[in-house]
Design a protein around this motif. Sequence first.
Motif, PDB file in Angstrom:
ATOM      1  N   GLY A 146     -46.738 -18.196 -53.714  1.00 61.68           N
ATOM      2  CA  GLY A 146     -48.086 -18.700 -53.906  1.00 61.68           C
ATOM      3  C   GLY A 146     -48.870 -18.707 -52.603  1.00 61.68           C
ATOM      4  O   GLY A 146     -48.338 -18.452 -51.527  1.00 61.68           O
ATOM      5  N   ASP A 147     -50.137 -19.040 -52.701  1.00 58.88           N
ATOM      6  CA  ASP A 147     -51.007 -19.085 -51.532  1.00 58.88           C
ATOM      7  C   ASP A 147     -50.945 -20.454 -50.874  1.00 58.88           C
ATOM      8  O   ASP A 147     -50.435 -21.434 -51.456  1.00 58.88           O
ATOM      9  CB  ASP A 147     -52.448 -18.772 -51.941  1.00 58.88           C
ATOM     10  CG  ASP A 147     -53.271 -18.187 -50.809  1.00 58.88           C
ATOM     11  OD1 ASP A 147     -52.793 -18.233 -49.653  1.00 58.88           O
ATOM     12  OD2 ASP A 147     -54.377 -17.678 -51.079  1.00 58.88           O
ATOM     13  N   LEU A 148     -51.468 -20.539 -49.665  1.00 57.73           N
ATOM     14  CA  LEU A 148     -51.597 -21.834 -49.009  1.00 57.73           C
ATOM     15  C   LEU A 148     -52.501 -22.748 -49.821  1.00 57.73           C
ATOM     16  O   LEU A 148     -53.428 -22.286 -50.502  1.00 57.73           O
ATOM     17  CB  LEU A 148     -52.183 -21.661 -47.601  1.00 57.73           C
ATOM     18  CG  LEU A 148     -51.335 -20.912 -46.577  1.00 57.73           C
ATOM     19  CD1 LEU A 148     -52.140 -20.694 -45.303  1.00 57.73           C
ATOM     20  CD2 LEU A 148     -50.060 -21.686 -46.266  1.00 57.73           C
ATOM     21  N   GLY A 149     -52.268 -24.031 -49.744  1.00 56.68           N
ATOM     22  CA  GLY A 149     -53.114 -24.962 -50.483  1.00 56.68           C
ATOM     23  C   GLY A 149     -52.518 -26.356 -50.501  1.00 56.68           C
ATOM     24  O   GLY A 149     -51.437 -26.594 -49.950  1.00 56.68           O
ATOM     25  N   PRO A 150     -53.197 -27.274 -51.160  1.00 52.00           N
ATOM     26  CA  PRO A 150     -52.699 -28.660 -51.235  1.00 52.00           C
ATOM     27  C   PRO A 150     -51.644 -28.819 -52.318  1.00 52.00           C
ATOM     28  O   PRO A 150     -51.836 -29.514 -53.319  1.00 52.00           O
ATOM     29  CB  PRO A 150     -53.970 -29.451 -51.571  1.00 52.00           C
ATOM     30  CG  PRO A 150     -54.805 -28.485 -52.375  1.00 52.00           C
ATOM     31  CD  PRO A 150     -54.524 -27.124 -51.801  1.00 52.00           C
ATOM     32  N   HIS A 151     -50.513 -28.158 -52.138  1.00 53.41           N
ATOM     33  CA  HIS A 151     -49.460 -28.190 -53.152  1.00 53.41           C
ATOM     34  C   HIS A 151     -48.725 -29.531 -53.100  1.00 53.41           C
ATOM     35  O   HIS A 151     -48.313 -29.987 -52.033  1.00 53.41           O
ATOM     36  CB  HIS A 151     -48.478 -27.047 -52.936  1.00 53.41           C
ATOM     37  CG  HIS A 151     -49.119 -25.695 -52.993  1.00 53.41           C
ATOM     38  ND1 HIS A 151     -49.493 -25.094 -54.171  1.00 53.41           N
ATOM     39  CD2 HIS A 151     -49.455 -24.824 -51.999  1.00 53.41           C
ATOM     40  CE1 HIS A 151     -50.025 -23.917 -53.903  1.00 53.41           C
ATOM     41  NE2 HIS A 151     -50.013 -23.729 -52.602  1.00 53.41           N
ATOM     42  N   LYS A 152     -48.550 -30.127 -54.241  1.00 50.93           N
ATOM     43  CA  LYS A 152     -47.866 -31.412 -54.318  1.00 50.93           C
ATOM     44  C   LYS A 152     -46.360 -31.189 -54.337  1.00 50.93           C
ATOM     45  O   LYS A 152     -45.834 -30.427 -55.138  1.00 50.93           O
ATOM     46  CB  LYS A 152     -48.295 -32.171 -55.569  1.00 50.93           C
ATOM     47  CG  LYS A 152     -47.709 -33.577 -55.651  1.00 50.93           C
ATOM     48  CD  LYS A 152     -48.225 -34.312 -56.877  1.00 50.93           C
ATOM     49  CE  LYS A 152     -47.632 -35.718 -56.954  1.00 50.93           C
ATOM     50  NZ  LYS A 152     -48.118 -36.447 -58.170  1.00 50.93           N
ATOM     51  N   GLU A 153     -45.660 -31.895 -53.449  1.00 55.61           N
ATOM     52  CA  GLU A 153     -44.210 -31.787 -53.371  1.00 55.61           C
ATOM     53  C   GLU A 153     -43.555 -33.049 -53.934  1.00 55.61           C
ATOM     54  O   GLU A 153     -44.138 -34.131 -53.903  1.00 55.61           O
ATOM     55  CB  GLU A 153     -43.769 -31.548 -51.925  1.00 55.61           C
ATOM     56  CG  GLU A 153     -44.250 -30.217 -51.358  1.00 55.61           C
ATOM     57  CD  GLU A 153     -43.807 -30.017 -49.922  1.00 55.61           C
ATOM     58  OE1 GLU A 153     -42.854 -29.252 -49.712  1.00 55.61           O
ATOM     59  OE2 GLU A 153     -44.418 -30.616 -49.025  1.00 55.61           O
ATOM     60  N   PHE A 154     -42.340 -32.881 -54.411  1.00 53.88           N
ATOM     61  CA  PHE A 154     -41.608 -34.009 -54.980  1.00 53.88           C
ATOM     62  C   PHE A 154     -40.111 -33.764 -54.806  1.00 53.88           C
ATOM     63  O   PHE A 154     -39.671 -32.627 -54.603  1.00 53.88           O
ATOM     64  CB  PHE A 154     -41.947 -34.184 -56.466  1.00 53.88           C
ATOM     65  CG  PHE A 154     -41.571 -33.016 -57.330  1.00 53.88           C
ATOM     66  CD1 PHE A 154     -40.358 -32.987 -58.010  1.00 53.88           C
ATOM     67  CD2 PHE A 154     -42.420 -31.912 -57.442  1.00 53.88           C
ATOM     68  CE1 PHE A 154     -40.003 -31.905 -58.800  1.00 53.88           C
ATOM     69  CE2 PHE A 154     -42.063 -30.813 -58.223  1.00 53.88           C
ATOM     70  CZ  PHE A 154     -40.857 -30.810 -58.904  1.00 53.88           C
ATOM     71  N   ALA A 155     -39.331 -34.811 -54.876  1.00 54.34           N
ATOM     72  CA  ALA A 155     -37.876 -34.718 -54.717  1.00 54.34           C
ATOM     73  C   ALA A 155     -37.241 -34.424 -56.067  1.00 54.34           C
ATOM     74  O   ALA A 155     -37.148 -35.314 -56.923  1.00 54.34           O
ATOM     75  CB  ALA A 155     -37.318 -36.000 -54.122  1.00 54.34           C
ATOM     76  N   ALA A 156     -36.822 -33.187 -56.265  1.00 53.87           N
ATOM     77  CA  ALA A 156     -36.095 -32.841 -57.487  1.00 53.87           C
ATOM     78  C   ALA A 156     -34.673 -33.378 -57.431  1.00 53.87           C
ATOM     79  O   ALA A 156     -34.006 -33.521 -58.458  1.00 53.87           O
ATOM     80  CB  ALA A 156     -36.085 -31.329 -57.669  1.00 53.87           C
TER      81      ALA A 156
END
Length: 381
Positions: A146-156
């Motif tokens: 994907g492109d750069l951006g405000p991607h939300k991360e989470f602990a899987a």
Amino acid sequence: MQLDLNGITPKQFLEQYWQKKPLVIRQGFKNFKDLLSAEEMAGLACDEMVESRRVFKANDEWQAEFGPFESYEELGEQDWTLIVQALNNWVPEAEALIQCFDFIPRWRLDDVMVSYATPGGGVGPHIDLYDVFICQGSGRRRWRVGDLGPHKEFAAHPALLHTEAFDPIIDVELLPGDILYLPPGFPHDGVTIEPSMSFSVGYRTASAKDMVSAMADHIIDNDLCNEQIADPDRVISEYSGVVDNTDLERIKQQLFATLDDKLVSEFSGRYLTQSKCELDLPEQPLGFQSLDVTEQIKLQPLIKLGGLRCLYFETSVADGVLYINGEQQQLTAGNEAFIAMLCDTQQLTSADLTPWLDNSQVIEQLTDWVNAGYWYFDDID
């Protein structure tokens, strides 16, 4: 092993892609062969000195386990991945892969990571904070980027930081010899199509926070920077509670003055040559004498230990300063050519060392490093 950047030069790659945008390099390596077999990799992951992990799903939940591992039978034949870090510390063949990317200096190198995955295996969609060249070995793997951006991360999982779904700007199947370059911050997800191996050459730097913290420890441990602010030109202050602009500038100058080239190079030389993974060093110093080294070097090259970090600075190399495995080393001034050769090359031949064979200090120091396991002869009776 030779790298082909598909018609662009390393200079063009650095200008157009490095830390800017991803790049798929088709057949970057012609006739690429795995650096080790899946069985050999599984054997490495059985060793407690080797950093390894495996990632899989159980009951539709992501799981991660850390080695050493005794068996893989319980994982079945699909949907799992085995990862071994710092392959270059244990497998000499990894050095040839690193050398292909030596247009980037070694102080930026993190390690070579190897991944073996069964069909459907992967580690999930995620974002890395380092540059990486993912070199496809045997098998096939599909990559979405994907492109750069405000991607939300989470602990899987406590050991897996994933990112939410993203729209791909790259959707590609890598074949043996293909390379995917990824700069920091681009979300990506790789899923194996058939049993496959990939070899990732990673480059990273520490965060400013980590560097400042380590620098503070270095200053305290070595009792440095004890100078206090001097202000003999102070004028009357109208307000006792204010830090005026002149005083703020004094404070800034005191802090900046501590960060001279000498302090920064002494600290960062130690910091940058520390190995993040354990090196394959002897438990006790070896028993070579200087004469042993000079005689043996006539018969075979002296090889730098895999994973050993050594570097020098332009500002201090003429003074005989270099850094090896987290320590500052001091030779006499005038040995900059020897230091550069030592740090820039993987093997030292008799021809390389001929100008220094009569330099007792250089040979004695080299012997100490051989006895420490930093350099070694491949075949000793």
